[in-house]
Design a protein around this motif. Structure first.
Motif, PDB file in Angstrom:
ATOM      1  N   GLY A   1      -3.793   7.060  10.350  1.00 48.55           N
ATOM      2  CA  GLY A   1      -3.740   7.985   9.219  1.00 48.55           C
ATOM      3  C   GLY A   1      -2.889   7.537   8.047  1.00 48.55           C
ATOM      4  N   LEU A   2      -2.437   6.292   8.053  1.00 46.34           N
ATOM      5  CA  LEU A   2      -1.650   5.818   6.912  1.00 46.34           C
ATOM      6  C   LEU A   2      -2.531   5.604   5.688  1.00 46.34           C
ATOM      7  CD1 LEU A   2       0.735   3.290   8.684  1.00 46.34           C
ATOM      8  CD2 LEU A   2       1.351   5.494   7.684  1.00 46.34           C
ATOM      9  N   ILE A   3      -3.784   5.261   5.924  1.00 46.31           N
ATOM     10  CA  ILE A   3      -4.763   5.169   4.832  1.00 46.31           C
ATOM     11  C   ILE A   3      -6.060   5.803   5.321  1.00 46.31           C
ATOM     12  CG2 ILE A   3      -3.798   3.050   3.869  1.00 46.31           C
ATOM     13  CD1 ILE A   3      -6.151   1.558   5.202  1.00 46.31           C
ATOM     14  N   LYS A   4      -7.014   5.924   4.419  1.00 45.68           N
ATOM     15  CA  LYS A   4      -8.326   6.455   4.733  1.00 45.68           C
ATOM     16  C   LYS A   4      -9.380   5.430   4.386  1.00 45.68           C
ATOM     17  CE  LYS A   4      -8.780  11.434   4.153  1.00 45.68           C
ATOM     18  NZ  LYS A   4      -9.332  12.463   3.257  1.00 45.68           N
ATOM     19  N   GLN A   5     -10.572   5.617   4.907  1.00 51.98           N
ATOM     20  CA  GLN A   5     -11.689   4.812   4.421  1.00 51.98           C
ATOM     21  C   GLN A   5     -12.627   5.755   3.686  1.00 51.98           C
ATOM     22  OE1 GLN A   5     -13.482   2.273   7.328  1.00 51.98           O
ATOM     23  NE2 GLN A   5     -14.983   1.461   5.900  1.00 51.98           N
ATOM     24  N   VAL A   6     -13.040   5.349   2.507  1.00 56.61           N
ATOM     25  CA  VAL A   6     -13.837   6.222   1.642  1.00 56.61           C
ATOM     26  C   VAL A   6     -15.302   6.233   2.036  1.00 56.61           C
ATOM     27  CG1 VAL A   6     -14.568   6.663  -0.727  1.00 56.61           C
ATOM     28  CG2 VAL A   6     -12.308   5.740  -0.269  1.00 56.61           C
TER      29      VAL A   6
ATOM     30  N   LEU B   1      -5.854  -3.080   8.455  1.00 59.76           N
ATOM     31  CA  LEU B   1      -6.453  -1.908   7.817  1.00 59.76           C
ATOM     32  C   LEU B   1      -7.018  -0.957   8.865  1.00 59.76           C
ATOM     33  CD1 LEU B   1      -8.189  -3.537   4.724  1.00 59.76           C
ATOM     34  CD2 LEU B   1      -6.162  -2.070   4.742  1.00 59.76           C
TER      35      LEU B   1
ATOM     36  N   ASN C   1      -1.293   5.848  -5.398  1.00 56.18           N
ATOM     37  CA  ASN C   1      -2.577   5.809  -4.705  1.00 56.18           C
ATOM     38  C   ASN C   1      -3.586   4.916  -5.392  1.00 56.18           C
ATOM     39  OD1 ASN C   1      -2.008   7.397  -2.492  1.00 56.18           O
ATOM     40  ND2 ASN C   1      -2.283   9.283  -3.664  1.00 56.18           N
TER      41      ASN C   1
ATOM     42  N   ASP D   1      -8.619   3.813   0.860  1.00 54.14           N
ATOM     43  CA  ASP D   1      -7.952   4.711  -0.071  1.00 54.14           C
ATOM     44  C   ASP D   1      -6.579   5.058   0.481  1.00 54.14           C
ATOM     45  OD1 ASP D   1      -7.276   6.660  -1.893  1.00 54.14           O
ATOM     46  OD2 ASP D   1      -9.162   7.747  -1.747  1.00 54.14           O
ATOM     47  N   THR D   2      -5.567   4.838  -0.330  1.00 56.19           N
ATOM     48  CA  THR D   2      -4.226   5.193   0.123  1.00 56.19           C
ATOM     49  C   THR D   2      -3.984   6.695   0.034  1.00 56.19           C
ATOM     50  OG1 THR D   2      -3.437   4.777  -2.108  1.00 56.19           O
ATOM     51  CG2 THR D   2      -3.182   2.990  -0.509  1.00 56.19           C
TER      52      THR D   2
ATOM     53  N   ILE E   1     -14.558   0.523   1.410  1.00 60.52           N
ATOM     54  CA  ILE E   1     -13.533   0.844   0.423  1.00 60.52           C
ATOM     55  C   ILE E   1     -12.494   1.733   1.083  1.00 60.52           C
ATOM     56  CG2 ILE E   1     -13.052   1.954  -1.789  1.00 60.52           C
ATOM     57  CD1 ILE E   1     -15.993   1.350  -2.517  1.00 60.52           C
TER      58      ILE E   1
ATOM     59  N   LEU F   1       0.784  -1.238   0.000  1.00 64.22           N
ATOM     60  CA  LEU F   1       0.000   0.000   0.000  1.00 64.22           C
ATOM     61  C   LEU F   1       0.817   1.290   0.000  1.00 64.22           C
ATOM     62  CD1 LEU F   1      -2.837  -0.855   2.528  1.00 64.22           C
ATOM     63  CD2 LEU F   1      -2.854  -1.084   0.044  1.00 64.22           C
TER      64      LEU F   1
END
Lengths: 132, 132
Positions: free
Chosen positions: A65-70, A58, A30, B80-81, B78, A25
């Motif tokens: 804050g390494l990834i987001k959830q949409v 995840l 992105n 998101d990176t 879902i 990731l």
DNA sequence: TTTTTACTTTAAAACCGTTCTAAACTACTT
DNA sequence: AAGTAGTTTAGAACGGTTTTAAAGTAAAAA
């Protein structure tokens, strides 16, 4: 900064599994993906990981804050008797929604719609946090 | 126009169950609710209805525009990176997402934030439909 | 180092919202 | 009144996600 450092900085132990996920990731490109997408990719890279671990990982990555959830999409469908074009405030703690009438918001500048597609409606969600 | 007529106009048979739901939902007061909320309300009004029927009914009502479903939320999370503040195009047919960078959109007029709350982020989703 | 402690991973079960199945029922048409 | 197309239903199935509890691993303490 390498992935091990990224994990450490984020306060996460750089376990074998987290490193595998980070390598997929956090490579600068992105993308959007589901837990299952990611597990498939882990499998096809010769590794393997329990789906529970994928989810755990995840969640941790997201929380630091390494990834987001949409889309703040709850897993429960919410219906609305208001069929006019309108938007919503969302209280993220409770899931409560409050209508925003169309006139109360205006989008000034819009991005170009991708080739071959039509704008089929815009949804604006203003997330709310309790003050103090 | 009474509820029986509303259902007929929408092309739906005014069955006993649909009338019960219409009496609750189509009374001029707007609201947000889940399938379970509605079933509870049906139960506490002295009626009863299978959860499958509640879902069938909501789907029909939705398809003919008597109600809406809020947030085009898929049942799958879902991720998101891209952790920058940004928005999304959503292809509703496929669920595919495309990033919209923050600079490509601008909100001109914003509604007043409800008392006691803070704006904790805005999500704009532009739904796409294939052209032709 | 070795030991201890806290955290992490895992398979499997549980969970929960939603959809499907197929049989019984009901509204509408003839 | 009879036929048929659409509807309701309980219960099973489904799919994504979380929990459980036991085994494993990383970091801290001795």
């Amino acid at each position: 900064m390498n992935n091990k450092e990224k994990l450490r900085n984020a306060g996460l132990r750089p376990t074998k599994q987290r490193m595998i996920v980070a390598d997929i990731l956090l490579n600068g490109f992105n993308r959007h993906f589901t837990a299952e997408n990611l597990q498939d990719e882990i499998n096809s890279s010769g590794n393997s990981m329990s789906i529970a671990t994928v989810y755990n990982c995840l969640k941790k990555f997201k929380n630091c804050g390494l990834i987001k959830q949409v889309e703040t999409s709850k897993d429960t469908a919410i219906f609305d008797t208001n069929t006019d074009y309108h938007h919503h405030f969302l209280n993220e703690e409770t899931g409560e929604l409050i209508d925003i009438e169309n006139e109360e918001i205006s989008l000034h500048k819009l991005p170009e719609i991708p080739q071959g597609y039509l704008n089929n409606g815009i949804e604006v969600i203003i997330k709310l946090k309790r003050h103090n």
